[in-house]
Scaffold this active site. Structure first.
Site, PDB file in Angstrom:
ATOM      1  N   LYS A   1      10.050 -10.141   2.689  1.00  0.00           N
ATOM      2  CA  LYS A   1       9.273  -8.932   2.961  1.00  0.00           C
ATOM      3  C   LYS A   1       7.789  -9.253   3.044  1.00  0.00           C
ATOM      4  O   LYS A   1       7.272 -10.078   2.273  1.00  0.00           O
ATOM      5  CB  LYS A   1       9.546  -7.912   1.855  1.00  0.00           C
ATOM      6  CG  LYS A   1       8.871  -6.569   2.020  1.00  0.00           C
ATOM      7  CD  LYS A   1       9.274  -5.641   0.884  1.00  0.00           C
ATOM      8  CE  LYS A   1       8.668  -4.267   1.006  1.00  0.00           C
ATOM      9  NZ  LYS A   1       9.129  -3.359  -0.069  1.00  0.00           N
TER      10      LYS A   1
ATOM     11  N   SER B   1      11.016   0.717   2.194  1.00  0.00           N
ATOM     12  CA  SER B   1      10.069  -0.258   2.735  1.00  0.00           C
ATOM     13  C   SER B   1      10.600  -1.672   2.909  1.00  0.00           C
ATOM     14  O   SER B   1      10.012  -2.454   3.651  1.00  0.00           O
ATOM     15  CB  SER B   1       8.811  -0.289   1.864  1.00  0.00           C
ATOM     16  OG  SER B   1       9.072  -0.826   0.592  1.00  0.00           O
TER      17      SER B   1
ATOM     18  N   SER C   1      13.117   0.847  -2.796  1.00  0.00           N
ATOM     19  CA  SER C   1      12.909   0.120  -1.547  1.00  0.00           C
ATOM     20  C   SER C   1      13.801  -1.090  -1.334  1.00  0.00           C
ATOM     21  O   SER C   1      13.821  -1.648  -0.241  1.00  0.00           O
ATOM     22  CB  SER C   1      11.442  -0.301  -1.412  1.00  0.00           C
ATOM     23  OG  SER C   1      10.632   0.832  -1.237  1.00  0.00           O
TER      24      SER C   1
END
Length: 548
Positions: A62, A138, A162
């Site tokens: 990420k 996210s 997330s």
């Protein structure tokens, strides 16, 4: 309202909001689905170099997490180019030392907030099962890459869901570890009292391999649940609690204090109206699978979900504002609208309210500990005893919603992940079947065919704080009984879906009405003016909606 206090700033970033589908006609499906911000050619399929327990494993990281090849940008124009430049976050360093290869930086919501703004020049993450839908919170790029088989596993962060929501929407497995279990060195903060970094993979066994390495252990040699015969799974002695709140609205159960097992409905009838019938039916099927393997299911009384969500979100927006306060003042129009509006809402959480939310989070954590202890034994139970209890509920009450840009206004769905974030407990999201995009579902969502199976739905398991291994044990056992986690989206169907995707409408395209302005509290205008935040009219209206 004193409109002069708003300042002269316009809603920069509003734009036309075309939401173009980058690469929808390209050969590489991942471009059209917005999976990667940057790919590293040294870790493509077939490059299995490296030694160690994770040798050959390709990971997606990420964009909030530092890796030596790329400074973490949080998919934002506003980031520190010197943050961990040229080095890995500690968890990435450990994974790389164990032989894993970093395939690339995956897409996300800006600074782990809301949804990407289509007016900014970043890829828009899309769901690989249906490109017209949102792939989750996210850590969505990592989840999509795993679902498509572009990587073997990856890392996300989880502040209010997330890791778990993208896992649910993309049909994979995601773990929010116990708060404080893994180091956050080299990871951009969102809300420090809530932030964790977590593994995401197709299976609980693969999540465990990553978790072991990241916490400084050698990767475990746990048996792959795909190779375990269903007859070998014995969950006798395992007790699973189902929150009584999920049965509101007509469901019946034996609610005495004797500790005897209680009956949970076997179908969708009786589930709270905020849970889609298809999700409820799949959840009942998951409980039936666990019961058939010997687990006992009981209804338990827990703090109200909505109260726990409010506590989490109060802490979240206040700490998010604190982290980004200076940049919100200096670079307001460089942020995407969803991120800046959500962060600015934290400016109205005063110190007393914030401290009260932290205190309430501790009270809720203690109550959950009490429930888990009552299910599986007294505090201080042995490791074997602690492996035998969990709370079960759906990860999310609906299937993946349509991908629209809401300008920062949260969804009205029941946030079943955020409820269990501020308490610090580990939470595991596991595929539990498929449901139709609407309120309905297949007659038996556990037996959906590969063609037209619908959209993934997910089981969430909550364990004791520090009981991450116990939770993964249960996840592996469940995945030995089922094959939902082995299903993959049809790449041809995804490519065809991309060709049909329409541009996202921009919610700021219409002027603000007098009625909308009248609903903006004066205290919001005064507070943002006091801070020097140049919010425009659309910003104010949306922030007021968040606060309401």
């Amino acid at each position: 309202m004193d409109v002069e206090k708003i300042g002269t700033a316009e809603d920069a970033g509003g734009g036309a909001g075309t939401g173009s589908v980058a690469g929808s006609g390209a050969a590489d499906l991942t471009d059209g689905l917005g999976v990667f911000l940057r790919r590293f050619p040294t870790a493509q399929a077939g490059d299995l170099g490296g030694t160690g327990p994770l040798a050959g494993m390709r990971l997606g990281i990420k964009a909030l997490i530092a890796c030596a090849e790329a400074v973490p940008t949080a998919q934002s124009r506003v980031y520190d180019p010197d943050f961990c430049a040229g080095r890995d976050a500690l968890v990435v360093e450990r994974l790389r030392a164990a032989g894993a290869r970093i395939a690339g930086v995956t897409t996300m919501a800006e600074h782990a907030v809301g949804r990407p703004d289509p007016a900014l020049d970043f890829p828009i993450p899309r769901n690989p099962w249906d490109p017209a839908r949102w792939p989750g919170a996210s850590s969505c790029g990592t989840a999509s890459a795993i679902a498509l088989g572009e990587v073997d596993a990856g890392l996300g962060t989880d502040t209010s869901g997330s890791c778990r929501i993208p896992a649910a929407f993309c049909g994979i497995t995601g773990l929010r570890p116990s708060f404080g279990l893994l180091p956050l060195d080299g990871i951009l903060p969102g809300a420090p009292s809530l932030d964790v970094v977590g593994p995401m993979a197709r299976t609980a066994a693969e999540c465990r391999r990553l978790l072991d390495v990241m916490r400084g252990r050698a990767a475990g040699g746990a048996e792959d649940p795909a190779s375990v015969d269903e007859a070998q799974v014995d969950l006798r002695g395992t007790v699973i609690g189902v929150p009584a709140e999920l049965l509101a609205g007509g469901g019946s159960h034996d609610s005495d204090d004797s500790g005897d097992p209680v009956r949970v409905p076997d179908g969708a009838r009786g589930w709270d109206e905020r849970i889609a019938p298809g999700v409820g039916a799949a959840f009942a099927g998951a409980l039936a699978d666990l019961r058939a393997a010997g687990a006992e299911v009981r209804v338990v009384e827990l703090p109200p979900v909505d109260d726990m969500v409010r506590v989490t979100m109060t802490i979240f927006v206040r700490e998010l504002f604190d982290v980004h306060r200076e940049d919100l003042v200096a670079r307001w129009n460089d942020f995407g609208r969803s991120m800046r509006r959500t962060a600015a809402s934290g400016a109205l959480v005063d110190d007393a309210v914030y401290r009260a939310a932290l205190e309430r989070a501790g009270e809720y954590a203690n109550r959950i500990d009490e429930v888990l202890a009552a299910l599986g034994g007294p505090a201080g139970a042995s490791a074997r005893e602690s492996r035998s209890v969990a709370i079960a509920l759906p990860t999310w009450p609906q299937v993946a919603p349509p991908l629209v840009f809401k300008g920062g206004v949260p969804q009205n769905d029941w946030n079943l992940t955020g409820a269990y974030s501020a308490t610090g407990h580990p939470a595991l999201a596991l595929p539990m079947g498929f449901a139709a995009p609407g309120q309905g579902a297949a007659a038996d969502p556990r037996a959906a065919a590969t063609e037209g199976m619908g959209l993934p739905v997910s089981l969430q398991l909550i364990g004791r704080h520090g009981g991450d291994d116990a939770l993964l044990d249960l996840g592996q056992a469940y995945q030995a009984l089922t094959d939902h986690h082995l299903r993959m989206p049809d790449r041809r169907a995804a490519a065809a879906g991309l060709a049909r995707v329409e541009p996202m409408p921009d919610p700021d395209a219409e002027p603000v009405s007098e009625e909308e302005l009248a609903a903006v509290p004066q205290i919001l205008v005064d507070r943002l003016a006091e801070l020097g935040i140049p919010a425009g009219l659309h910003d104010l209206v949306t922030i007021a909606g968040i606060l309401s």
